[in-house]
Design a protein around this motif. Structure first.
Motif, PDB file in Angstrom:
ATOM      1  N   LEU A   1      77.672   8.566  68.605  1.00  0.00           N
ATOM      2  CA  LEU A   1      77.650   8.848  69.843  1.00  0.00           C
ATOM      3  C   LEU A   1      78.362   9.983  70.512  1.00  0.00           C
ATOM      4  O   LEU A   1      79.129  10.594  69.873  1.00  0.00           O
ATOM      5  CB  LEU A   1      78.385   7.549  70.624  1.00  0.00           C
ATOM      6  CG  LEU A   1      77.905   6.261  70.414  1.00  0.00           C
ATOM      7  CD1 LEU A   1      78.775   5.387  71.269  1.00  0.00           C
ATOM      8  CD2 LEU A   1      76.452   6.045  70.850  1.00  0.00           C
TER       9      LEU A   1
ATOM     10  N   LEU B   1      80.282   7.827  75.947  1.00  0.00           N
ATOM     11  CA  LEU B   1      80.686   6.601  76.389  1.00  0.00           C
ATOM     12  C   LEU B   1      80.949   6.437  77.853  1.00  0.00           C
ATOM     13  O   LEU B   1      81.771   7.269  78.298  1.00  0.00           O
ATOM     14  CB  LEU B   1      81.524   6.069  75.336  1.00  0.00           C
ATOM     15  CG  LEU B   1      81.872   4.599  75.473  1.00  0.00           C
ATOM     16  CD1 LEU B   1      80.694   3.653  75.250  1.00  0.00           C
ATOM     17  CD2 LEU B   1      83.091   4.251  74.699  1.00  0.00           C
TER      18      LEU B   1
ATOM     19  N   ALA C   1      83.949   8.709  73.297  1.00  0.00           N
ATOM     20  CA  ALA C   1      82.916   8.006  72.543  1.00  0.00           C
ATOM     21  C   ALA C   1      83.463   7.410  71.176  1.00  0.00           C
ATOM     22  O   ALA C   1      82.816   6.234  70.923  1.00  0.00           O
ATOM     23  CB  ALA C   1      81.749   8.869  72.130  1.00  0.00           C
TER      24      ALA C   1
ATOM     25  N   VAL D   1      72.539   1.064  75.311  1.00  0.00           N
ATOM     26  CA  VAL D   1      72.592   2.094  74.220  1.00  0.00           C
ATOM     27  C   VAL D   1      71.225   2.997  74.393  1.00  0.00           C
ATOM     28  O   VAL D   1      70.094   2.273  74.262  1.00  0.00           O
ATOM     29  CB  VAL D   1      72.636   1.804  72.570  1.00  0.00           C
ATOM     30  CG1 VAL D   1      72.423   2.919  71.876  1.00  0.00           C
ATOM     31  CG2 VAL D   1      74.137   1.152  72.579  1.00  0.00           C
TER      32      VAL D   1
ATOM     33  N   ALA E   1      69.143   6.382  72.595  1.00  0.00           N
ATOM     34  CA  ALA E   1      69.137   7.072  71.468  1.00  0.00           C
ATOM     35  C   ALA E   1      67.608   7.664  71.223  1.00  0.00           C
ATOM     36  O   ALA E   1      66.652   6.739  71.008  1.00  0.00           O
ATOM     37  CB  ALA E   1      70.023   6.577  70.262  1.00  0.00           C
TER      38      ALA E   1
ATOM     39  N   PRO F   1      72.936  10.368  71.278  1.00  0.00           N
ATOM     40  CA  PRO F   1      73.131   9.003  71.686  1.00  0.00           C
ATOM     41  C   PRO F   1      74.195   8.796  72.453  1.00  0.00           C
ATOM     42  O   PRO F   1      75.269   9.277  72.405  1.00  0.00           O
ATOM     43  CB  PRO F   1      73.276   8.427  70.217  1.00  0.00           C
ATOM     44  CG  PRO F   1      72.930   9.307  69.195  1.00  0.00           C
ATOM     45  CD  PRO F   1      73.050  10.528  69.803  1.00  0.00           C
ATOM     46  N   VAL F   2      74.015   7.964  73.443  1.00  0.00           N
ATOM     47  CA  VAL F   2      75.039   7.511  74.427  1.00  0.00           C
ATOM     48  C   VAL F   2      75.125   6.015  74.827  1.00  0.00           C
ATOM     49  O   VAL F   2      74.061   5.299  74.481  1.00  0.00           O
ATOM     50  CB  VAL F   2      74.673   7.979  75.986  1.00  0.00           C
ATOM     51  CG1 VAL F   2      74.718   9.528  75.932  1.00  0.00           C
ATOM     52  CG2 VAL F   2      73.311   7.643  76.525  1.00  0.00           C
ATOM     53  N   ALA F   3      76.152   5.496  75.226  1.00  0.00           N
ATOM     54  CA  ALA F   3      76.297   4.133  75.538  1.00  0.00           C
ATOM     55  C   ALA F   3      76.993   3.759  76.733  1.00  0.00           C
ATOM     56  O   ALA F   3      77.791   4.474  77.034  1.00  0.00           O
ATOM     57  CB  ALA F   3      76.903   3.398  74.164  1.00  0.00           C
TER      58      ALA F   3
END
Length: 224
Positions: free
Chosen positions: A16, A19, A58, A83, A85, A178-180
């Motif tokens: 990640l 976040l 993150a 999520v 990605a 990638p992020v969440a």
């Protein structure tokens, strides 16, 4: 932090880059007021706006079955997890574990100091997008050796997740990697309170599929 998720049984390993914790995301104005009042009893100031998007580190997102927190004033909250990605979006399950004592001074800081436990299973967004609001979330805490119902609701109680995605600029941030985002929660039955063990579940009533996760919090001494 590298997380080894699973999507329909296939591995999805992600590092990640961002976040986000979305707060005050209730769709019902009365429910938001209730949650604000609930936290006000703990000394937490009212938000400047709703919703708010708190940026946190993150690596806080973790699948560890054991987390550590300073003092005895932290507690979990079951939340949907989004999520993104490599151009794809997924739905998962996480807990916005928060230091309630610090929250009375700064909500943003309280989000930063606690790990955010999550389940490693994800659902493909397109598989559930048409019935997102039917998806159920529940949590339990251990009290006196028994599992006690703590929270329950459906995603319909939260602002539309697509609205939160737009407001947080999640897709724009995903250009970095990638992020969440944790997306908000429900009121606690009996009031917000700490517990050494927290269990949570997300269930799709149409298919019967569910995602579960359980974790324990080890209290570290609060040294002044």
């Amino acid at each position: 932090m590298t997380l080894s998720f699973r999507v329909n049984g296939a591995p999805l390993t992600l590092d990640l880059t961002h976040l986000i914790v979305a707060g005050w995301t209730g769709r019902d104005a009365d429910a938001i007021a209730h949650h604000i009042a609930e936290l006000a009893e703990l000394g937490v100031p009212a938000p400047s706006d709703t919703p708010l998007y708190y940026r946190v580190s993150a690596p806080l997102l973790t699948d560890a079955p054991l987390i550590e927190a300073v003092g005895e004033a932290s507690s979990g909250e079951v939340e949907p997890l989004i999520v993104e990605a490599e151009g794809k979006r997924y739905l998962g399950l996480a807990s916005d574990h928060t230091d309630r004592a610090l929250e009375a001074h700064s909500v943003a800081m309280s989000k930063q100091v606690c790990a955010k436990p999550c389940a490693l299973e994800l659902w493909e967004w397109d598989e559930v997008a048409e019935r997102l609001e039917e998806i159920e979330l529940e949590s339990w805490i251990e009290e006196g050796g028994d599992w006690v119902p703590y929270q329950s609701g459906t995603i319909a109680s939260i602002r539309p997740l697509t609205e939160l995605i737009a407001g947080s600029r999640l897709s724009e941030l995903a250009k970095d990697g990638p992020v969440a985002m944790l997306c908000g929660t429900f009121g606690a039955k009996g009031g917000v309170r700490p517990a050494a063990k927290f269990r949570m579940q997300m269930r799709d009533p149409k298919t019967g599929r569910s995602i579960t996760h359980e974790y324990e919090t080890r209290t570290l001494p609060e040294v002044a």
